[in-house]
Design an enzyme around this catalytic site. Structure first.
Site, PDB file in Angstrom:
ATOM      1  NE  ARG A 236      -4.376  -1.048   0.049  1.00 45.25           N
ATOM      2  CZ  ARG A 236      -4.579  -2.093  -0.745  1.00 45.25           C
ATOM      3  NH1 ARG A 236      -3.600  -2.506  -1.531  1.00 45.25           N
ATOM      4  NH2 ARG A 236      -5.738  -2.713  -0.763  1.00 45.25           N
ATOM      5  CD  GLU A 265      -2.153   3.933  -5.856  1.00 49.07           C
ATOM      6  OE1 GLU A 265      -1.339   3.279  -5.173  1.00 49.07           O
ATOM      7  OE2 GLU A 265      -3.192   3.426  -6.349  1.00 49.07           O
ATOM      8  CG  HIS A 287      -2.628  -0.193  -6.808  1.00 49.33           C
ATOM      9  ND1 HIS A 287      -2.995   0.616  -5.760  1.00 49.33           N
ATOM     10  CD2 HIS A 287      -2.738  -1.458  -6.337  1.00 49.33           C
ATOM     11  CE1 HIS A 287      -3.315  -0.118  -4.704  1.00 49.33           C
ATOM     12  NE2 HIS A 287      -3.153  -1.390  -5.037  1.00 49.33           N
TER      13      HIS A 287
END
Length: 312
Positions: A236, A265, A287
């Site tokens: 994370r 993000e 991601h």
């Protein structure tokens, strides 16, 4: 009719048969088949009406949850629950589930792939060649190196399995005692975070984002690492302090940092972030660690099962 809202695009791509399963159980399914993230205002309005939600990264904060009078179940299309206000769910009697183990192999494979990429400067070299620059860096091998795995759950164990096959020396840290038979299975040694920081050539992170793990790796931790060390974060954003990454790479305190995640993000446009992204020794992916076809299908199946069980 009770409605189940499904926002992850992966479910729409791979879950047509499982949508029918939910419909056969008597639910109306409102799924995001646009191929794009739902706009926040659309997500909020749909959430207020839903009985169940299969959610990806959309935030289910207290203010929104308190407006959801019909909501009985939330299932995370993945593992991390940091985007869901769990105390409010508990207060309101909303069951929360997640899809443990469905993407563990995918995340582990990307982690190990990043290890190879950083050790051999693959990304930087590809860019050089595309720019018609015939640069030939000399990297180093993974075999015989020390790997420290922080977080020895499903993903950490899969990384250990692969590292064992490569011939690496495996050191593991977890907040829980790791049974000796598990350590023996992976030929691993349980140790401390501090020992991993100071002695390992590769350090991989597989912990949830909590108050305790936020900024777990920052300036002080980078200064403890070998200047040849490679850090990989496929967990994370926020566990590793990105400003500290920038300073550590700028000062040559570590060899490379690879990350599949970022605190914001996509990353915000700031001068130091732009400089970080431009560094050859920083690899950032969008991601995508869990985004294999196999993992998406596994997660569709598990999310459907958990939702139906929660609504029984």
């Amino acid at each position: 009719m009770a409605t189940i809202l499904i926002t992850p695009r992966g479910y729409a791509k791979y879950g047509a048969a499982y949508k029918k399963q939910l419909e056969s159980a008597g639910y109306e399914v409102d799924w995001n088949d646009t191929g794009k993230p739902l706009p926040r205002e659309v997500f909020v309005e749909k959430t207020k009406q839903a009985t169940g939600i299969i959610v990806g990264v959309d935030s289910l904060d207290r203010d929104l949850l308190l407006q959801c009078k019909n909501l009985r179940s939330i299932v995370k299309f993945g593992v991390g629950l940091d985007n869901i206000d769990l105390p409010t769910c508990d207060e309101m009697g909303i069951k929360v589930g997640r899809c443990i183990g469905t993407n563990s192999n995918a995340v582990a494979e990307l982690t190990v792939g990043m290890m190879f990429a950083a050790a051999r400067d693959l990304v930087g070299n590809v860019i050089h060649v595309k720019n018609r620059e015939w640069v030939k860096p000399t990297g180093f091998e993974l075999k015989g190196k020390n790997i420290g795995i922080i977080g020895f759950g499903n993903i950490g164990k899969n990384v250990a399995r692969m590292a064992k096959g490569i011939g690496m020396h495996i050191y593991a840290y977890d907040i829980f005692e790791i049974p000796q038979q598990v350590l023996d299975q992976y030929e691993a040694t349980q140790t401390t975070v501090d020992e991993i920081l100071t002695s390992c050539d590769f350090i991989t992170i597989h912990t949830p984002l909590t108050d305790e793990t936020r900024n777990m790796i920052s300036t002080g931790e980078f200064k403890k690492m070998k200047n040849t060390a490679i850090l990989i974060n496929a967990a994370r954003g926020g566990i590793v302090n990105e400003k500290a990454i920038y300073e550590a790479l700028k000062n040559h305190e570590v060899h490379a940092v690879c990350s599949d995640v970022f605190t914001s993000e996509p990353p915000q446009q700031e001068a130091w972030i732009d400089e970080l992204l431009a560094m050859d020794q920083f690899i950032l992916t969008a991601h995508i660690a869990s985004r294999s076809q196999e993992a998406e299908m596994n997660t569709v199946i598990r999310a459907t099962e958990v939702m139906l069980n929660n609504l029984e």
